[in-house]
Design an enzyme around this catalytic site. Structure first.
Site, short mmCIF file in Angstrom:
data_model
loop_
_atom_site.label_atom_id
_atom_site.label_comp_id
_atom_site.label_asym_id
_atom_site.label_seq_id
_atom_site.Cartn_x
_atom_site.Cartn_y
_atom_site.Cartn_z
N PHE A 11 0.85 -1.11 0.00
CA PHE A 11 0.25 0.08 -0.14
C PHE A 11 0.98 1.50 -0.11
CE2 PHE A 11 -2.19 2.78 3.37
CZ PHE A 11 -2.90 3.45 2.33
N ALA A 114 10.63 2.13 7.82
CA ALA A 114 9.18 2.13 7.94
C ALA A 114 8.92 1.64 9.52
CB ALA A 114 8.25 1.79 6.95
N TYR A 145 4.61 -8.12 15.35
CA TYR A 145 4.73 -6.91 14.65
C TYR A 145 5.54 -6.01 15.54
CZ TYR A 145 3.50 -3.18 11.27
OH TYR A 145 3.37 -1.97 10.93
N LYS A 149 9.51 -4.56 15.05
CA LYS A 149 9.54 -3.07 14.60
C LYS A 149 10.35 -2.42 15.79
CE LYS A 149 7.22 -2.55 10.71
NZ LYS A 149 7.87 -2.27 9.32
N THR A 175 -2.89 4.63 8.50
CA THR A 175 -2.92 5.53 7.05
C THR A 175 -3.84 4.69 6.26
OG1 THR A 175 -0.69 6.16 7.36
CG2 THR A 175 -1.52 6.25 5.08
#
Ligand code: UDP
Length: 305
Positions: A11, A114, A145, A149, A175
């Site tokens: 995306f 990111a 996750y 990160k 987003t």
């Protein structure tokens, strides 16, 4: 600049590649299509400013020629995706970040990670500023996750401190926009698809949990400004306009003129109760803030869905 983007068919990766090419840069995209979608980048194959390599970034990355920036955007990013692919999610955040950092070091290029608002977990303060250390359950279903990160941020800062590499860490908040997969499972795609099909809109829990939603074009501007800055620490990028999920369901129902009923389903484990970015740092240092309102952004998104 010659810029490499991992997760280019995703995306955000696909919007980023298109934006960079339009700005006159050359983009080299990498994806393994676990959650990426070739349709997101089909149009880019027409330009000679785009190159594509099908590759899993958790393996050794070799790319010939100079590279000015490595943007590491590869990862499953929707809660249902990281529940479905827990080990690839951990691997791309950990091993993939290591490989992407290694490539950036070899090419003497700037590295951008990111990252995510998930590093704050189920936050005990609201809004969340960059100095907050977060409240994460390492062994819960979202831990794959969140911890990947967090590890990726730690690894990025270690390369910055030890190898003196220029790095950028974008902590991306929720987003939405075109190029999200219809079955991606996140609130906006679920509600849009359900509303447009006049099927029940599934609100989890009582829908009192909050999120703050940023339209993708605003986010991409922020990412670009961060890339071109000299800020080596994490920067929150998101829209501070906070709403309850039930309210989001009602807005989407209204703007799609849907006949859907709103129904309630169990709240997933460790679902953050609140989320809102403090964007003081981005505002002051990057002169960036989102411009697109929620209604405007959702209306732009309907056509795509
Ligand atoms: N959510 C919901 N119904 C759905 C999908 C999501 O109520 O069909 C809720 C979810 O429980 C969370 C919020 O919407 O509280 C945002 O979820 P999303 O999956 O978009 O991303 P998250 O912010 O949790 O990473």
């Amino acid at each position: 600049m010659r810029i490499l983007i991992t997760g280019v068919a995703g995306f955000i990766g696909s919007h980023l590649a298109r934006y960079l090419i339009n700005k006159g840069h050359h983009a080299i995209g990498i994806d393994n299509f676990i959650t990426g979608n070739i349709e997101n980048i089909n149009d880019l194959f027409k330009t000679s400013e785009f190159e594509f390599i099908k590759l899993d970034v958790t393996n050794y990355i070799h790319v010939p020629g100079k590279i000015d920036a490595v943007l590491h955007f590869a990862s499953p990013a929707s809660p249902i995706d990281y529940l479905k692919y827990p080990i690839p999610t951990l691997k791309v955040g950990a091993l993939g970040t290591h490989k992407a950092l290694g490539l950036a070091k070899e090419k003497k290029s700037v590295f951008m990670l990111a990252s995510t608002s998930e590093v704050y977990g189920d936050p005990l303060i609201n809004p969340q500023h960059e100095k907050y250390w977060g409240n994460v359950n390492p062994v819960g279903p979202r831990g794959v996750y969140d911890e990947a990160k967090r590890f990726a941020e730690a690894m990025t800062m270690a390369y910055h401190r030890y190898h003196k590499m220029p790095v950028r860490i974008a902590r991306i908040f929720n987003t939405y926009g075109p190029n999200m997969r219809l079955e991606d499972g996140r609130a906006v795609p679920n509600f849009m698809v359900q509303a447009l099909k006049n099927k029940p809109i599934t609100v989890y829990g009582k829908g009192k949990q909050t999120r703050s939603l940023c339209y993708v074009s605003d986010l991409i501007e922020g990412i670009y400004k961060l890339l071109m800055s000299d800020i080596n620490e994490p920067v929150n990028l998101g829209n501070p306009h906070e709403i309850a999920i039930l309210e989001l369901a009602e807005i989407i129902k209204k703007i799609t003129k849907s006949k859907s009923k709103i129904i309630f389903r169990p709240l997933p484990q460790d679902d953050p109760q609140v989320r809102r970015p403090d964007i003081t740092l981005a505002k002051t240092k990057l002169k960036w803030q989102p411009e697109v309102s929620l209604e405007q952004g959702l209306k732009k998104t309907i056509d795509y869905f």
